[in-house]
Design a protein around this motif. Structure first.
Motif, mmCIF file in Angstrom:
data_model
loop_
_atom_site.group_PDB
_atom_site.id
_atom_site.type_symbol
_atom_site.label_atom_id
_atom_site.label_comp_id
_atom_site.label_asym_id
_atom_site.label_seq_id
_atom_site.Cartn_x
_atom_site.Cartn_y
_atom_site.Cartn_z
ATOM 1 N N TYR A 55 0.752 -1.317 0.409
ATOM 2 C CA TYR A 55 -0.084 0.090 -0.315
ATOM 3 C C TYR A 55 0.988 1.082 -0.189
ATOM 4 N N SER A 60 0.546 3.821 -2.757
ATOM 5 C CA SER A 60 -0.255 5.079 -2.943
ATOM 6 C C SER A 60 1.369 6.401 -2.520
ATOM 7 N N ASN A 71 -4.956 -2.766 -1.164
ATOM 8 C CA ASN A 71 -3.387 -3.239 0.141
ATOM 9 C C ASN A 71 -4.132 -2.530 1.598
ATOM 10 N N ARG A 72 -4.209 -1.548 1.571
ATOM 11 C CA ARG A 72 -4.602 -1.221 2.911
ATOM 12 C C ARG A 72 -5.534 -2.193 3.959
#
Length: 141
Positions: free
Chosen positions: A57, A61, A119-120
């Motif tokens: 993540y 991001s 992903n988070r």
């Protein structure tokens, strides 16, 4: 009770605050032992830990976070609960700084960010995201 995403009421309260001043976002993270990706996701069968999924993540991001002017101003690893529930623990914490909440909204609306945030979600059992108005540091409380 666990929290991964904001409730509608909390997000509406966040949106109602001023959008043109710097903000600090305290992030507290509790990772899953094994990441939980949705069926069919490219990472579903990799056997990643929650921590590894959160690293993904961050990697995916991060460019968006930096493009909108975000920076990490503090990061730490949990050691002990001094004041609070004895059974509450976190793995990691950090404070992200944004030039304003408009930058935060720009980030979360970005299509690449929206792909990265899975992903988070896969990584975390529980989290907290708390907005603060930056204040002055110094020697006293």
């Amino acid at each position: 009770m666990t929290y991964i995403d904001p409730s509608r009421a909390n997000f509406e309260a966040f949106k109602a605050l001023p959008r043109d001043e710097p903000i600090h976002m305290l992030n507290l993270l509790l990772y899953r032992d094994l990441a939980e990706y949705p069926e069919g996701h490219e990472h579903v069968d990799k056997g990643w830990t929650g921590r590894r999924a959160y690293q993904e993540y961050g990697a995916t991001s991060g460019p968006i976070f930096r493009r909108v002017g975000g920076t990490i101003i503090w990061r730490g690893a949990f050691q002990a609960m001094v004041t609070g529930p004895e059974d509450r623990r976190w793995h990691d914490g950090f404070v992200a700084q944004y030039p304003n909440s408009a930058a935060f909204f720009e980030m979360i609306k970005d299509p690449d960010y929206q792909r990265a945030v899975v992903n988070r979600t896969a990584a975390l059992i529980d989290s907290r995201l708390v907005r603060f108005k930056p204040g002055e540091g110094g020697e006293g409380f």
